[in-house]
Design a protein around this motif. Sequence first.
Motif, PDB file in Angstrom:
ATOM      1  N   UNK A 134     -40.761 -36.953  54.722  1.00 50.92           N
ATOM      2  CA  UNK A 134     -39.436 -36.642  55.231  1.00 50.92           C
ATOM      3  C   UNK A 134     -38.317 -37.120  54.298  1.00 50.92           C
ATOM      4  N   UNK A 135     -38.685 -37.756  53.197  1.00 52.68           N
ATOM      5  CA  UNK A 135     -37.678 -38.264  52.258  1.00 52.68           C
ATOM      6  C   UNK A 135     -36.991 -37.111  51.538  1.00 52.68           C
ATOM      7  N   UNK A 136     -35.680 -37.209  51.370  1.00 56.73           N
ATOM      8  CA  UNK A 136     -34.989 -36.176  50.592  1.00 56.73           C
ATOM      9  C   UNK A 136     -35.420 -36.259  49.129  1.00 56.73           C
ATOM     10  N   UNK A 137     -35.240 -35.171  48.418  1.00 52.99           N
ATOM     11  CA  UNK A 137     -35.627 -35.144  47.002  1.00 52.99           C
ATOM     12  C   UNK A 137     -34.685 -35.976  46.134  1.00 52.99           C
ATOM     13  N   UNK A 138     -33.408 -35.995  46.496  1.00 53.33           N
ATOM     14  CA  UNK A 138     -32.397 -36.674  45.682  1.00 53.33           C
ATOM     15  C   UNK A 138     -31.394 -37.398  46.570  1.00 53.33           C
ATOM     16  N   UNK A 139     -30.474 -38.117  45.899  1.00 55.43           N
ATOM     17  CA  UNK A 139     -29.367 -38.723  46.606  1.00 55.43           C
ATOM     18  C   UNK A 139     -29.595 -40.148  47.066  1.00 55.43           C
ATOM     19  N   UNK A 140     -30.606 -40.836  46.515  1.00 52.25           N
ATOM     20  CA  UNK A 140     -30.830 -42.224  46.907  1.00 52.25           C
ATOM     21  C   UNK A 140     -31.427 -43.025  45.754  1.00 52.25           C
ATOM     22  N   UNK A 141     -31.256 -44.346  45.858  1.00 53.82           N
ATOM     23  CA  UNK A 141     -31.835 -45.278  44.895  1.00 53.82           C
ATOM     24  C   UNK A 141     -32.990 -46.057  45.512  1.00 53.82           C
ATOM     25  N   UNK A 142     -32.880 -46.292  46.822  1.00 48.63           N
ATOM     26  CA  UNK A 142     -33.879 -47.081  47.549  1.00 48.63           C
ATOM     27  C   UNK A 142     -34.318 -46.292  48.773  1.00 48.63           C
ATOM     28  N   UNK A 143     -35.618 -46.188  48.964  1.00 47.61           N
ATOM     29  CA  UNK A 143     -36.188 -45.508  50.120  1.00 47.61           C
ATOM     30  C   UNK A 143     -36.883 -46.536  50.996  1.00 47.61           C
ATOM     31  N   UNK A 144     -36.469 -46.615  52.248  1.00 52.29           N
ATOM     32  CA  UNK A 144     -37.116 -47.488  53.231  1.00 52.29           C
ATOM     33  C   UNK A 144     -37.894 -46.570  54.163  1.00 52.29           C
ATOM     34  N   UNK A 145     -39.195 -46.837  54.320  1.00 43.68           N
ATOM     35  CA  UNK A 145     -40.028 -45.977  55.144  1.00 43.68           C
ATOM     36  C   UNK A 145     -40.998 -46.796  55.979  1.00 43.68           C
ATOM     37  N   UNK A 146     -41.651 -46.136  56.928  1.00 43.32           N
ATOM     38  CA  UNK A 146     -42.633 -46.761  57.805  1.00 43.32           C
ATOM     39  C   UNK A 146     -43.879 -45.908  57.846  1.00 43.32           C
ATOM     40  N   UNK A 147     -44.421 -45.735  59.029  1.00 39.49           N
ATOM     41  CA  UNK A 147     -45.520 -44.826  59.369  1.00 39.49           C
ATOM     42  C   UNK A 147     -46.911 -45.325  59.015  1.00 39.49           C
ATOM     43  N   UNK A 148     -47.132 -45.830  57.832  1.00 37.76           N
ATOM     44  CA  UNK A 148     -48.500 -46.169  57.409  1.00 37.76           C
ATOM     45  C   UNK A 148     -48.920 -47.581  57.832  1.00 37.76           C
ATOM     46  N   UNK A 149     -48.004 -48.367  58.391  1.00 44.07           N
ATOM     47  CA  UNK A 149     -48.285 -49.722  58.888  1.00 44.07           C
ATOM     48  C   UNK A 149     -48.707 -50.677  57.777  1.00 44.07           C
ATOM     49  N   UNK A 150     -48.381 -50.354  56.532  1.00 44.34           N
ATOM     50  CA  UNK A 150     -48.744 -51.211  55.390  1.00 44.34           C
ATOM     51  C   UNK A 150     -47.507 -51.585  54.594  1.00 44.34           C
ATOM     52  N   UNK A 151     -47.518 -52.804  54.061  1.00 47.61           N
ATOM     53  CA  UNK A 151     -46.416 -53.261  53.219  1.00 47.61           C
ATOM     54  C   UNK A 151     -46.486 -52.558  51.863  1.00 47.61           C
TER      55      UNK A 151
END
Length: 162
Positions: free
Chosen positions: A84-101
Amino acid sequence: MRIGLIADTHGYLGDDAIAALRGCDRSLHAGDIGPGVLEPLSLIAPVIAVRGNNDLAGAEAALPEAAFFEHQGERIVVVHRLVDAPRDGYDILVFGHCHRQHDYVTDGRRHVNSGAAGRRGFQSSRSIAIAEVSGGSLKVEFVDLGRRSPQAAAPSAALVTR
């Protein structure tokens, strides 16, 4: 700025997570929130949250799929799933879902997953992360919340006797 990163609470926000997030200036919740989590989380600091694939009802279902936040020129996007991450427009992506660090750089962008703070899932331990954003740099510290103690399963209807 001190930012609390949390994901995959699935309706459980433990006192240990609350204590670890105290002192944060903001919290970013990367989805699969569940009921009863956002209100106590917002008492600590302002919250930016996105819906996860399990946030199908209530206020959590109305949250956006992606949320953007900027601090000191760092463009941060929060999503639940990497797809669900956009292709552009960010420097840092914070995500979840996989339950892993996770904390890695791909294509010059930082990707951070705090791990799962809830009790539901396959992970053996619960965790959050604290990010310090200062002078264009990001320092991430994972906070171990201890072993996951699964919620007691309701007895199967086939096993209930009267």
